[in-house]
Design a protein around this motif. Structure first.
Motif, PDB file in Angstrom:
ATOM      1  N   UNK A 227     105.258 178.342-112.804  1.00 61.17           N
ATOM      2  CA  UNK A 227     105.394 178.904-114.142  1.00 61.17           C
ATOM      3  C   UNK A 227     104.516 178.143-115.132  1.00 61.17           C
ATOM      4  N   UNK A 228     104.003 178.871-116.119  1.00 58.43           N
ATOM      5  CA  UNK A 228     103.118 178.251-117.103  1.00 58.43           C
ATOM      6  C   UNK A 228     103.323 178.913-118.457  1.00 58.43           C
ATOM      7  N   UNK A 229     103.263 178.099-119.505  1.00 57.99           N
ATOM      8  CA  UNK A 229     103.298 178.627-120.870  1.00 57.99           C
ATOM      9  C   UNK A 229     102.363 177.806-121.736  1.00 57.99           C
ATOM     10  N   UNK A 230     101.849 178.422-122.816  1.00 63.71           N
ATOM     11  CA  UNK A 230     100.832 177.754-123.622  1.00 63.71           C
ATOM     12  C   UNK A 230     100.770 178.329-125.024  1.00 63.71           C
ATOM     13  N   UNK A 231     100.473 177.467-125.987  1.00 63.48           N
ATOM     14  CA  UNK A 231     100.130 177.939-127.336  1.00 63.48           C
ATOM     15  C   UNK A 231      98.701 177.524-127.686  1.00 63.48           C
ATOM     16  N   UNK A 232      97.905 177.194-126.641  1.00 60.95           N
ATOM     17  CA  UNK A 232      96.509 176.830-126.861  1.00 60.95           C
ATOM     18  C   UNK A 232      95.563 177.642-125.979  1.00 60.95           C
ATOM     19  N   UNK A 233      96.095 178.647-125.284  1.00 60.59           N
ATOM     20  CA  UNK A 233      95.246 179.489-124.451  1.00 60.59           C
ATOM     21  C   UNK A 233      95.923 180.793-124.122  1.00 60.59           C
ATOM     22  N   UNK A 234      95.204 181.888-124.332  1.00 58.35           N
ATOM     23  CA  UNK A 234      95.765 183.207-124.049  1.00 58.35           C
ATOM     24  C   UNK A 234      95.720 183.498-122.557  1.00 58.35           C
ATOM     25  N   UNK A 235      96.863 183.603-121.930  1.00 56.39           N
ATOM     26  CA  UNK A 235      96.932 183.843-120.489  1.00 56.39           C
ATOM     27  C   UNK A 235      97.051 185.336-120.191  1.00 56.39           C
TER      28      UNK A 235
END
Length: 348
Positions: A227-235
């Motif tokens: 699982x991955x989440x980010x507020x610095x890259x649009x996945x």
């Protein structure tokens, strides 16, 4: 509850509250009767926008309004414990946005309070109420891909978000995990339940919130979740479920899909699409309809979004935060996990 309109109160006036209310007013058996904000001007503007008869400039006034069947709490998750607790104490049923609370302890307190009051309580995990997600779960449960071996899911936004933004603010439960990571975690646990072990790494901001987090979950069955989440890259915001007998791919926007594809060896891929009658992909009306169904049935929780499942997701989120070293103001220090977390942190 008799077959009549369900009267809703809306607590908070931000973007998600507006999106939910817009869908709610289109339901023939829903009636939005009151809204509350910490600002009277904000409450008044929201009420005028949606034709809501009563607008309150404080939460307590809404909580004391006896002409409401259920309150939708749409504050930032840092305020969910206070806002939902206030409404439950006043005897209201509550639909509370996700992440349900900042941590599992707060979630347990709300569940205990709802049970003591005999009130309905549900996390607004709209993904669980989506008809196509429900179909996917049924297929997986029925063995469409065999025994589940691996679940993958990601949710990232490109940003950039300035330090003053709520997603960067520790006091508001900022970071990628609680705002976005709750979706991949909830997707994995919808299919596999609570994991037996959690490993995680993160890139932290100068403020101490996670800019991006990767987690590896494992189950006693041998299944793994990446699982991955980010507020610095649009996945890609995609997901997949791989089993001993096949794979299901869910393309962009996995938590509100319009289609998914079943792959099995020796067979052509099989695509399953959303029924146009279910409304637009972004519709929140399915969770609203589930709340109203449960209230009319006299239920205190939804079988689609059970409270035990919500508590299990919160425990996993707590475990991820423990591994990456993210704590919010006022939280007690996490119990010593026996791990040296410092090498896992990469300040941005």
């Amino acid at each position: 509850m008799a077959e009549q309109s369900v009267r809703w109160g809306i607590l908070a006036t931000g973007g998600i509250a507006a999106a939910f209310t817009a869908d709610l007013v289109d339901l023939p058996d829903a009636e939005v009767v009151a809204v509350a904000s910490r600002s009277q001007a904000s409450a008044d503007a929201f009420a005028e926008r949606f034709g809501i008869p009563r607008a309150y400039g404080d939460w307590d006034a809404l909580a004391q309004d006896g002409d409401i069947d259920v309150v939708y709490v749409a504050t930032p998750h840092s305020a969910h414990r206070a806002a939902t607790g206030l409404c439950l104490e006043a005897g209201h049923n509550v639909l509370c946005e996700k992440a349900f609370t900042l941590n599992a302890r707060e979630a347990e307190e709300l569940v205990a309070l709802a049970k003591a009051r005999g009130s309905f309580l549900m996390e607004a995990m709209w993904m669980y109420c989506n008809p196509l997600i429900r179909r996917l779960k049924t297929m997986v449960d029925d063995g469409a891909v065999g025994e589940v071996r691996h679940v993958q899911a990601d949710f990232g936004l490109a940003g950039p978000f300035p330090p003053a933004h709520r997603l960067r603010d520790p006091a508001q439960g900022g970071g990628a995990l609680l705002d976005l990571g709750v979706y991949p975690v909830s997707f994995a646990q919808l299919l596999l339940g609570e994991p037996s072990d959690v490993t995680a790494r993160a890139t932290l901001s100068a403020e101490g919130v996670d800019l991006q987090t990767g987690a590896l979950l494992s189950w006693d069955s041998g299944a793994l979740g990446s699982l991955h989440c980010s507020i610095v890259g649009g996945t890609a915001t995609s997901a997949s479920v791989t089993g001993s007998g096949g794979r299901i791919d869910v393309p962009s926007g996995f938590f509100f899909p319009d289609r998914f594809v079943l792959h099995r060896d020796g067979r052509d891929p099989q695509e399953f699409t959303a029924d146009p009658a279910d409304g637009p992909r972004s519709s929140l009306r399915h969770e609203a309809a589930e709340v109203m169904r449960a209230l009319r049935a006299g239920e205190t929780q939804s079988p689609l979004v059970p409270l035990d499942g919500t508590l299990a997701v919160m425990r996993t989120l707590d475990a991820v935060r423990d591994r990456i070293g993210v704590r919010y103001p006022g939280e007690a220090p996490a119990e010593d996990s026996g791990e040296d977390l410092a090498p896992e942190l990469t300040p941005a």
